[in-house]
Design a protein around this motif. Sequence first.
Motif, mmCIF file in Angstrom:
data_model
loop_
_atom_site.group_PDB
_atom_site.id
_atom_site.type_symbol
_atom_site.label_atom_id
_atom_site.label_comp_id
_atom_site.label_asym_id
_atom_site.label_seq_id
_atom_site.Cartn_x
_atom_site.Cartn_y
_atom_site.Cartn_z
ATOM 1 N N VAL A 78 0.837 -1.206 0.000
ATOM 2 C CA VAL A 78 0.000 0.000 0.000
ATOM 3 C C VAL A 78 0.867 1.249 0.000
ATOM 4 N N GLU A 79 1.884 1.266 0.836
ATOM 5 C CA GLU A 79 2.769 2.431 0.887
ATOM 6 C C GLU A 79 3.517 2.628 -0.432
ATOM 7 N N GLU A 80 3.942 1.548 -1.040
ATOM 8 C CA GLU A 80 4.635 1.626 -2.334
ATOM 9 C C GLU A 80 3.704 2.198 -3.402
ATOM 10 N N LEU A 81 2.469 1.729 -3.415
ATOM 11 C CA LEU A 81 1.514 2.210 -4.411
ATOM 12 C C LEU A 81 1.141 3.666 -4.182
ATOM 13 N N ARG A 82 1.000 4.059 -2.929
ATOM 14 C CA ARG A 82 0.692 5.465 -2.627
ATOM 15 C C ARG A 82 1.836 6.387 -3.024
ATOM 16 N N ALA A 83 3.054 5.916 -2.855
ATOM 17 C CA ALA A 83 4.220 6.744 -3.158
ATOM 18 C C ALA A 83 4.310 7.093 -4.638
ATOM 19 N N ILE A 84 3.817 6.228 -5.504
ATOM 20 C CA ILE A 84 3.920 6.487 -6.940
ATOM 21 C C ILE A 84 2.583 6.834 -7.584
ATOM 22 N N ALA A 85 1.514 6.913 -6.780
ATOM 23 C CA ALA A 85 0.174 7.203 -7.307
ATOM 24 C C ALA A 85 0.197 8.479 -8.127
ATOM 25 N N PRO A 86 -0.534 8.564 -9.206
ATOM 26 C CA PRO A 86 -1.514 7.604 -9.714
ATOM 27 C C PRO A 86 -0.940 6.615 -10.727
ATOM 28 N N ARG A 87 0.365 6.566 -10.862
ATOM 29 C CA ARG A 87 0.964 5.621 -11.818
ATOM 30 C C ARG A 87 0.816 4.188 -11.303
ATOM 31 N N PRO A 88 0.669 3.234 -12.216
ATOM 32 C CA PRO A 88 0.572 1.828 -11.788
ATOM 33 C C PRO A 88 1.947 1.213 -11.529
ATOM 34 N N ARG A 89 1.953 0.153 -10.791
ATOM 35 C CA ARG A 89 3.169 -0.622 -10.536
ATOM 36 C C ARG A 89 2.811 -2.063 -10.874
ATOM 37 N N SER A 90 3.624 -2.737 -11.662
ATOM 38 C CA SER A 90 3.281 -4.098 -12.078
ATOM 39 C C SER A 90 3.391 -5.084 -10.916
ATOM 40 N N ALA A 91 2.574 -6.116 -10.993
ATOM 41 C CA ALA A 91 2.626 -7.169 -9.981
ATOM 42 C C ALA A 91 3.986 -7.851 -10.011
ATOM 43 N N THR A 92 4.560 -7.971 -11.191
ATOM 44 C CA THR A 92 5.889 -8.569 -11.324
ATOM 45 C C THR A 92 6.929 -7.730 -10.596
ATOM 46 N N TRP A 93 6.854 -6.415 -10.761
ATOM 47 C CA TRP A 93 7.791 -5.518 -10.083
ATOM 48 C C TRP A 93 7.634 -5.628 -8.568
ATOM 49 N N LEU A 94 6.378 -5.617 -8.101
ATOM 50 C CA LEU A 94 6.127 -5.736 -6.659
ATOM 51 C C LEU A 94 6.617 -7.078 -6.122
ATOM 52 N N ALA A 95 6.409 -8.147 -6.887
ATOM 53 C CA ALA A 95 6.872 -9.471 -6.462
ATOM 54 C C ALA A 95 8.389 -9.493 -6.312
ATOM 55 N N HIS A 96 9.067 -8.907 -7.266
ATOM 56 C CA HIS A 96 10.529 -8.834 -7.182
ATOM 57 C C HIS A 96 10.966 -7.985 -5.988
ATOM 58 N N ARG A 97 10.308 -6.870 -5.786
ATOM 59 C CA ARG A 97 10.644 -5.950 -4.679
ATOM 60 C C ARG A 97 10.493 -6.626 -3.316
ATOM 61 N N PHE A 98 9.420 -7.415 -3.148
ATOM 62 C CA PHE A 98 9.138 -8.043 -1.854
ATOM 63 C C PHE A 98 9.543 -9.512 -1.781
ATOM 64 N N GLU A 99 10.211 -9.989 -2.827
ATOM 65 C CA GLU A 99 10.752 -11.347 -2.866
ATOM 66 C C GLU A 99 9.689 -12.416 -2.624
ATOM 67 N N VAL A 100 8.578 -12.271 -3.355
ATOM 68 C CA VAL A 100 7.489 -13.252 -3.322
ATOM 69 C C VAL A 100 7.065 -13.520 -4.761
#
Length: 67
Positions: free
Chosen positions: A11-33
């Motif tokens: 949520v914090e990551e998405l708010r920081a870049i709002a309103p731009r989207p962030r890919s699920a792949t990018w988030l998965a890599h960022r959080f190692e899941v």
Amino acid sequence: MNRTDRIYAIVEELRAIAPRPRSATWLAHRFEVSTRTVERDISALSRPGCRCGRSRGEPAATASTRR
């Protein structure tokens, strides 16, 4: 990182870049899941009314800063 901490961090990551989207792949890599884990987390956030969403067919998530 446990699920609650990860969801809060997403949520914090998405708010920081709002309103731009962030890919699920990018988030998965960022959080190692896996990408699927991020998709489940976004789905869980959408249920209680968090202003974040996912476009069908597009592996991206966005969050609104408006309340």
